[in-house]
Write a protein that holds these residues in place. Sequence first.
Motif, PDB file in Angstrom:
ATOM      1  N   LYS A  51       0.824  -1.218   0.000  1.00  0.00           N
ATOM      2  CA  LYS A  51       0.000   0.000   0.000  1.00  0.00           C
ATOM      3  C   LYS A  51       0.854   1.262   0.000  1.00  0.00           C
ATOM      4  N   ALA A  52       2.032   1.174   0.623  1.00  0.00           N
ATOM      5  CA  ALA A  52       2.900   2.352   0.737  1.00  0.00           C
ATOM      6  C   ALA A  52       3.543   2.739  -0.588  1.00  0.00           C
ATOM      7  N   ARG A  53       3.592   1.794  -1.543  1.00  0.00           N
ATOM      8  CA  ARG A  53       4.223   2.088  -2.833  1.00  0.00           C
ATOM      9  C   ARG A  53       3.228   2.791  -3.746  1.00  0.00           C
ATOM     10  N   LYS A  54       3.537   4.010  -4.118  1.00  0.00           N
ATOM     11  CA  LYS A  54       2.641   4.793  -4.965  1.00  0.00           C
ATOM     12  C   LYS A  54       3.168   4.972  -6.386  1.00  0.00           C
ATOM     13  N   ASP A  55       4.483   4.801  -6.554  1.00  0.00           N
ATOM     14  CA  ASP A  55       5.058   5.043  -7.886  1.00  0.00           C
ATOM     15  C   ASP A  55       6.148   4.031  -8.228  1.00  0.00           C
ATOM     16  N   THR A  56       6.101   2.845  -7.595  1.00  0.00           N
ATOM     17  CA  THR A  56       7.149   1.842  -7.783  1.00  0.00           C
ATOM     18  C   THR A  56       6.541   0.455  -7.970  1.00  0.00           C
ATOM     19  N   HIS A 262       9.049   4.257 -11.076  1.00  0.00           N
ATOM     20  CA  HIS A 262      10.185   3.414 -10.690  1.00  0.00           C
ATOM     21  C   HIS A 262       9.891   1.938 -10.912  1.00  0.00           C
ATOM     22  N   LEU A 263      10.895   1.243 -11.386  1.00  0.00           N
ATOM     23  CA  LEU A 263      10.843  -0.211 -11.557  1.00  0.00           C
ATOM     24  C   LEU A 263      12.022  -0.804 -10.796  1.00  0.00           C
ATOM     25  N   ILE A 264      11.755  -1.847 -10.038  1.00  0.00           N
ATOM     26  CA  ILE A 264      12.824  -2.548  -9.320  1.00  0.00           C
ATOM     27  C   ILE A 264      12.714  -4.042  -9.608  1.00  0.00           C
ATOM     28  N   LEU A 282       7.231  -7.871  -2.950  1.00  0.00           N
ATOM     29  CA  LEU A 282       7.122  -7.994  -4.400  1.00  0.00           C
ATOM     30  C   LEU A 282       5.698  -7.677  -4.847  1.00  0.00           C
ATOM     31  N   ASP A 283       5.573  -7.059  -6.034  1.00  0.00           N
ATOM     32  CA  ASP A 283       4.266  -6.863  -6.662  1.00  0.00           C
ATOM     33  C   ASP A 283       3.968  -7.973  -7.659  1.00  0.00           C
TER      34      ASP A 283
END
Length: 559
Positions: A51-56, A262-264, A282-283
């Motif tokens: 939930k904390a990831r908004k742009d990654t 961002h992509l990781i 992981l998404d």
Amino acid sequence: MVLSACALNSSSSKETSESKSKKVDNAAGVVSTESKKYEATDLSALPDKTKARKDTFIAGISAPGGVFLPYFYENGWDGNATDPIFAPLVNLDEEGKPVGILAENWDVSDDQLTYTFHLRKNLKFSDGTPLTADDVAFTLTLLHDPAYAGYQDISLAAIKGGKDYKEGKAKSIEGIKVIDPTTIEITTEKVNAKSLLLLGGQILSKAYYGKDYQYGKLDYLKDLYSKPMGAGPYKFEKYVPGQEIRYEANENYYAGKPKTKHLIYKIIDSTTSLQLFETGELDYAGFSADEDTVEQLKSLGFASIQTGPVNDFGFIYINNTRPQFKDKEVRQALIYGLDRQKIVDVKFKGFGQVANIPVSPVSWAYNDEGVNKYEFNADKAKDLLEKAGWKVGLNGIREKDGKKLIIHYLTSKADDPVIPIAKENYQDIGIKFEPEIMDFNALVSKLSDKDYDLATVSTSQILDPSDPVEELATNHPNNSAGYSNPKVDELIQKGLSTLDIEKRKEIYHELYKELGKDPAFILVHYRQSAKAISGQIEGLNPDNYTGISSSLPNISIKK
């Protein structure tokens, strides 16, 4: 063959869509190409980290080697790592059909020998410099350099004058003509079914990768392996070995800046990927499918799940250059004497099948009718070894000319089910089996040097049925099996010499039969995978040809 690249019970879950299935007979039962999708049912269950990831967007990757330059890596995971950075002229869609990426369109002459690519207008690399037909010409020229020793065999395309350039008889390649900044014409000397993809691959910047280019000297490129720059949807940011590869959206991408900044690619161990997905690290993650894993993913509520066949196959290399493996009877005995069905059952728990031909069941070329399926038969294996002159000696180990039949087996998996099964099976037929577990990149190095007896790998995603068999050609630079068979050489070439799919089907069927008689390696499995996607991710559609790379520009995060 580039090795091992991947596409990267709950009442609350429901099956929302199911694709049409295709089934074909196979010795191990029924090979199914059925795919299923299960949508996330409870986004409130998303982990706090997610939930904390908004742009990654974070996906898992297994074992990159750090060579982030198309055409030069040996490790297929590096191929996954470079895909976001480098765009091709032409790619494949989810059905395996060619689509334009940097090329807006292309023309093929009536004799199917000349390709004219029309590039999109105003293309740029991620550093803002223009991408033109000169960059396409440079990329193809680089692949013809005599110092080039990578996986791409550009000679298959037979560009006019390419051989002369490689041999130092010409200073340029006659068949490559830059018409204008957005148009390039490439003339070949023979029809090849793969020419479109060979000629339309990922493009390297001439200004960046060619500024220090000298004919016959490519070592300078090694300094750029860790500093990639291309025209893909993402630009390289940082690589932390053993931890992650970071990317940032490319504002100069031809289709517009990707929706997610961002992509990781997080470097993971396959044994921990499920836990990392569950906890929100992981998404997206891919798993070898089994009932327990699928049910566990369903129970999470926040996961969208896809299960279906993977467009690859697993096999065990046999080093045909070793004296003990030169007799085809010995190679046949190694297959008859190994209970491959048991390996598949242990490894995939109902989500895999024994492989009998070197192509995936999802391929249009798949046909194992009339092919020797090598059903497990220890007595047959013993007879073949006797015929080849290997007699049972002291301690039950076979010997010939004073040499014991001891086989060293390389694997990168400590839990590889081949180890206990092969130990037992091969001991029964008089072979001593000695496994060695090593880092995957070390295994790849040993394969390249032919410093092995047996080694287990999987193919990369199979774009064309020629991909898994090309390296078996006697003179192929990446013939890691050290295999040689004139009839196989002839059929490999015939399979590429026509664009007629029906004719190609017949050729590959004949090739599979010949490889059944004179095996190059031990085919082991086809598998299904389970792909888990965080429910807040939209636009991600993994497929059997490009994995997740084609989806990357379209990924967005639900607000």
